[in-house]
Design an enzyme around this catalytic site. Structure first.
Site, PDB file in Angstrom:
ATOM      1  N   ASP A  74       0.856  -1.192   0.000  1.00  0.00           N
ATOM      2  CA  ASP A  74       0.000   0.000   0.000  1.00  0.00           C
ATOM      3  C   ASP A  74       0.893   1.242   0.000  1.00  0.00           C
ATOM      4  O   ASP A  74       2.062   1.190   0.410  1.00  0.00           O
ATOM      5  CB  ASP A  74      -0.978  -0.001   1.179  1.00  0.00           C
ATOM      6  CG  ASP A  74      -0.291   0.020   2.543  1.00  0.00           C
ATOM      7  OD1 ASP A  74       0.724  -0.681   2.697  1.00  0.00           O
ATOM      8  OD2 ASP A  74      -0.771   0.735   3.445  1.00  0.00           O
ATOM      9  N   ASP A 105       8.970   3.812  -1.144  1.00  0.00           N
ATOM     10  CA  ASP A 105       8.305   3.277   0.068  1.00  0.00           C
ATOM     11  C   ASP A 105       7.050   2.506  -0.321  1.00  0.00           C
ATOM     12  O   ASP A 105       5.995   3.074  -0.384  1.00  0.00           O
ATOM     13  CB  ASP A 105       7.980   4.448   0.996  1.00  0.00           C
ATOM     14  CG  ASP A 105       7.345   4.003   2.299  1.00  0.00           C
ATOM     15  OD1 ASP A 105       7.390   2.804   2.607  1.00  0.00           O
ATOM     16  OD2 ASP A 105       6.786   4.862   2.995  1.00  0.00           O
ATOM     17  N   GLU A 138       0.081  -0.770   5.807  1.00  0.00           N
ATOM     18  CA  GLU A 138       1.144  -0.271   6.681  1.00  0.00           C
ATOM     19  C   GLU A 138       0.989   1.238   6.835  1.00  0.00           C
ATOM     20  O   GLU A 138       1.197   1.784   7.902  1.00  0.00           O
ATOM     21  CB  GLU A 138       2.523  -0.598   6.100  1.00  0.00           C
ATOM     22  CG  GLU A 138       3.667  -0.474   7.107  1.00  0.00           C
ATOM     23  CD  GLU A 138       4.205   0.927   7.238  1.00  0.00           C
ATOM     24  OE1 GLU A 138       4.828   1.226   8.263  1.00  0.00           O
ATOM     25  OE2 GLU A 138       4.005   1.759   6.328  1.00  0.00           O
ATOM     26  N   GLU A 167      11.677  -1.733   4.784  1.00  0.00           N
ATOM     27  CA  GLU A 167      11.437  -0.279   4.742  1.00  0.00           C
ATOM     28  C   GLU A 167      12.718   0.463   4.376  1.00  0.00           C
ATOM     29  O   GLU A 167      13.816   0.019   4.727  1.00  0.00           O
ATOM     30  CB  GLU A 167      10.968   0.215   6.121  1.00  0.00           C
ATOM     31  CG  GLU A 167       9.576  -0.195   6.511  1.00  0.00           C
ATOM     32  CD  GLU A 167       8.479   0.583   5.783  1.00  0.00           C
ATOM     33  OE1 GLU A 167       8.785   1.614   5.140  1.00  0.00           O
ATOM     34  OE2 GLU A 167       7.329   0.140   5.847  1.00  0.00           O
ATOM     35  N   HIS A 356       7.048   9.334   0.341  1.00  0.00           N
ATOM     36  CA  HIS A 356       5.836  10.137   0.573  1.00  0.00           C
ATOM     37  C   HIS A 356       5.850  11.468  -0.174  1.00  0.00           C
ATOM     38  O   HIS A 356       4.943  12.276  -0.013  1.00  0.00           O
ATOM     39  CB  HIS A 356       5.586  10.382   2.069  1.00  0.00           C
ATOM     40  CG  HIS A 356       5.338   9.125   2.855  1.00  0.00           C
ATOM     41  ND1 HIS A 356       4.665   9.114   4.057  1.00  0.00           N
ATOM     42  CD2 HIS A 356       5.645   7.828   2.623  1.00  0.00           C
ATOM     43  CE1 HIS A 356       4.592   7.882   4.532  1.00  0.00           C
ATOM     44  NE2 HIS A 356       5.191   7.079   3.664  1.00  0.00           N
TER      45      HIS A 356
HETATM   46 ZN   LIG Z   1       6.802   2.039   4.232  1.00  0.00          ZN
END
Ligand SMILES: [Zn+2]
Length: 384
Positions: A74, A105, A138, A167, A356
């Site tokens: 996700d 990510d 997550e 990660e 992000h």
């Molecule tokens: Zn992550």
């Protein structure tokens, strides 16, 4: 017949083309299931609460040598798409980078451990099992993601004996840092209730703001600790103070404030909750104001002490990048906070700079390096 090798860069791009913004599956886990089943992995969808998760195992269930990887497909929302210079779900490969939401990510790391696992079982089938626990939750609440996978595994007698979470862990240079633990995180929501009054006659009111300011100053100026063997000092941050009072001649009845604490292994969520509440009671009594505290603990701190697992991963990182990774416990929370209750866990992944962000990317060379590192980890684990 031997399975075809998986190109982790192409797989990353294919995964980016699956628009899997939490909680949408977006086709990402279906794609991985197809790839893994083609390579002889036994796959089970472990969906719970509207969240899709994928469990894949090569080798026997419950084998005492079961090496696991954990990751998520996700992704966070793209924000204002107009500010992107690439299509966020285009999976474009250019200038030596794969572009799009989730490139960093962490669809690249999922692609890397899938490619590494397939390569290992294809070239030298290990004595043991390889488990891939991949979640679709997550970035969201994380209630029905890795936790659902671990619950399901416990019911079925499925277990990992060691696990790497993929990660992003490197601040700037590929290979410079891995994580062997994480700080805990908790948030306290305070509401102070006093008696509203005229600001010209403060003695006739009980101003909750005065008490709240005293409380917050006490909390923020208190040194929680000086750090521990593997952790930096714990921190407390005031994140908001609110009254919503538009008048200058009225003192309010209620005032609210929130503090967030990132804490090391000198504390627990419970010990800090006690400290926060005791402080609020003391200040409340002093000012005749009532404090209410609602506290949520999103994760306790944890550490996998340096040992065989961290050494194995560090050696693989050094062999591929030439850098000896620092063992860190910095940063926010990750699903390792759940895996730590199941087996020893460390985290290693890409350079996290673009996570992000708009125009998220991963370097093609880094994805290939990461795949080689994960492959070395598996080979090293099963050779031991
Ligand atoms: Zn992550």
């Amino acid at each position: 017949m031997r399975n075809a090798a998986i190109d982790p860069v192409a797989l990353t791009a294919d995964l980016i083309r699956c628009p899997s913004v939490t909680p949408a599956e977006g086709g990402a886990l279906v794609l991985l299931q197809g790839v893994l089943e083609g390579a002889g992995f036994e796959c089970t969808r472990v969906d719970r609460g509207g969240i899709a998760n994928l469990f894949a195992r090569w080798g026997k269930r419950g084998h005492p040598r079961s090496f696991g990887f954990n990751g998520h497909t996700d992704v966070v929302p793209v924000g204002d798409e107009a500010t992107w210079s690439v299509a966020p779900f285009g999976g474009e490969i250019c200038d030596g980078r794969v572009w799009g939401r989730g490139a960093c990510d962490m669809k690249s790391a999922v692609a890397a451990f899938v490619a590494a696992a397939v390569e290992v079982v294809r070239n030298a089938p290990p004595y043991g099992a390889i488990i891939l626990a991949i979640t679709g939750d997550e970035e969201g609440e994380a209630r029905d993601g890795t936790r659902a996978l671990l619950d399901w595994m416990a019911e079925r007698g499925e277990a990992m004996s060691a696990c790497v979470v993929g990660e992003p862990t490197c601040p700037e240079r590929m290979g410079e840092m891995m994580k062997i633990g994480r700080r805990g995180s908790m948030t306290a929501y305070f509401t102070a209730t006093g008696v509203q009054g005229h600001s010209a006659y403060p003695q006739r009111a009980k101003n909750p703001l005065t008490a709240l300011v005293r409380l917050l100053d006490g909390l923020a100026s208190h040194r929680l600790d000086d750090g521990t063997a593997h952790f930096d000092a714990s921190t407390l941050a005031i994140t908001t103070i609110d009254t919503g009072n538009p008048a200058n001649n009225v003192t309010p009845e209620k005032a609210r404030a929130t503090v967030n604490i990132r804490f090391n292994d000198a504390h627990s969520g419970a010990s800090l909750s006690d400290w926060l509440r005791a402080h609020a009671v003391r200040v409340g009594a002093e000012f005749g104001v009532e404090f209410e505290a609602r506290i949520t603990i999103s994760g306790e701190s944890f550490i996998t002490p340096p040992g065989p697992l961290s050494d194995l991963v560090a050696a693989a990182v050094e062999a591929e990048t030439g850098l000896v990774p620092v063992f860190s416990t910095s940063g926010g929370t990750s699903d390792a906070r759940f895996v730590k209750d199941h087996c020893p866990v460390v985290e290693f992944g890409l350079v996290g700079q673009s996570m992000h962000k708009v125009d998220e990317f991963a370097d093609v060379a880094h994805i290939r390096q990461l795949t080689a590192i994960y492959r070395r980890v598996l080979e090293g684990y099963f050779a031991a």
